[in-house]
Scaffold this active site. Sequence first.
Site, PDB file in Angstrom:
ATOM      1  N   THR A  12       0.827  -1.214   0.000  1.00  0.00           N
ATOM      2  CA  THR A  12       0.000   0.000   0.000  1.00  0.00           C
ATOM      3  C   THR A  12       0.856   1.256   0.000  1.00  0.00           C
ATOM      4  OG1 THR A  12      -1.852  -1.103   1.035  1.00  0.00           O
ATOM      5  CG2 THR A  12      -1.714   1.253   1.397  1.00  0.00           C
ATOM      6  N   THR A  87       1.637  -4.627   4.198  1.00  0.00           N
ATOM      7  CA  THR A  87       1.461  -5.022   5.594  1.00  0.00           C
ATOM      8  C   THR A  87       0.846  -6.410   5.745  1.00  0.00           C
ATOM      9  OG1 THR A  87      -0.685  -3.932   5.656  1.00  0.00           O
ATOM     10  CG2 THR A  87       1.203  -2.635   6.384  1.00  0.00           C
TER      11      THR A  87
HETATM   12  N1  LIG Z   1      -1.531  -2.083   3.901  1.00  0.00           N
HETATM   13  C1  LIG Z   1      -1.030  -2.903   3.009  1.00  0.00           C
HETATM   14  O1  LIG Z   1       0.102  -2.800   2.615  1.00  0.00           O
HETATM   15  C2  LIG Z   1      -1.930  -3.983   2.534  1.00  0.00           C
HETATM   16  C3  LIG Z   1      -1.653  -4.412   1.145  1.00  0.00           C
HETATM   17  N2  LIG Z   1      -2.770  -5.084   0.645  1.00  0.00           N
HETATM   18  C4  LIG Z   1      -0.425  -5.318   1.079  1.00  0.00           C
HETATM   19  O2  LIG Z   1      -0.142  -6.085   1.963  1.00  0.00           O
HETATM   20  O3  LIG Z   1       0.267  -5.291   0.118  1.00  0.00           O
END
Ligand SMILES: NC(=O)C[C@H](N)C(=O)O
Length: 328
Positions: A12, A87
């Site tokens: 993200t 994340t």
């Molecule tokens: N907040 C994030 O980075 C979630 C994202 N969907 C990922 O893990 O790539």
Amino acid sequence: MAHIVVLATGGTISSRSGAAGSVATDGAVALLGAALDSSQASTVEAVDVLRKNSFNITLADVRTLAEAIRTQLDRADVDGVVVTHGTDTVEECAFLVDLVHDDPRPVVFTGAQLSADRPDSDGPANLRDAIAVASAPAARSLGVLLTFAGRIFGSRGVQKADTLAPDPFSSRDGGPIGRVICGVVHLTARPARTSVLPMPGPTFGDVPVEILHCHLGSGDHAFRRAVESGARGIVLAGTGAGNLNTDLVAAVADAVAAGVVVALGTRVSQGPVVPLYGGGGAVDALAAGAVSLGTLSCVQGRILLALLLEHHTPRRAAELLSEYCAAV
Ligand SMILES: NC(=O)C[C@H](N)C(=O)O
């Protein structure tokens, strides 16, 4: 002045929104452009490794990243490495890198909950904090860390505990080991570390280790299918303190006899696996040959088991898994 290399992998923190949803778009140069100004206390270099949301990252990608970090740490002019990462699976990737990290210099993962095209994105502040941690002499010899929303975590035990919160991480049976306050790093604890394991090799991406979740009425069907389809390791997310059920315990004994390594974890987000119950509980599961993960989460247990199975026979991998889980 410390020299830090930022390795970008997507997530993200690098994503921009369109009709098809948010997609990893920005590379390391763009991330640094949004985060840094001329007052930065370190010199920073940008390198792109992957550009994926982390739900698409594979074991082979994790190996690519571990090699890329090693390449940077082979340079005498580098004082620390920052990795920007999605994340969703950062707890797995950071843990693998920590298992093989044989260097006092910090490696610090970070990311964002709000995408790069949002004016209120948390990515730039998280990246600045991660660079501050990677530059801090006090962060040396602590292994691989994760910095997010002003808090610093050791990689073992860190877990995404809230899908949307701006501070989504917690630590199993522990807490953050410090904070970054106005760019200054404050450390209050040291992560427990064990001996360093060998780097993942070329077949790491192909080691079949599955995770199966136990639930009310789950029986043994999914487990037996996983064994039939060639799993070399299976992590069971048991109920409570690592309880299975009577059918599953019998299937575990068959699988262990056939050379499959079975690891016993829990689907509960805090607390250890403890042999308390017979009649299909953890007492029977361990007697059937499963290895207790202790306080290690199932997703981190799977990473460790895949690494051990790439380098060792099933029997030796089970012994080493047991030793690791008993040690920390
Ligand atoms: N907040 C994030 O980075 C979630 C994202 N969907 C990922 O893990 O790539």
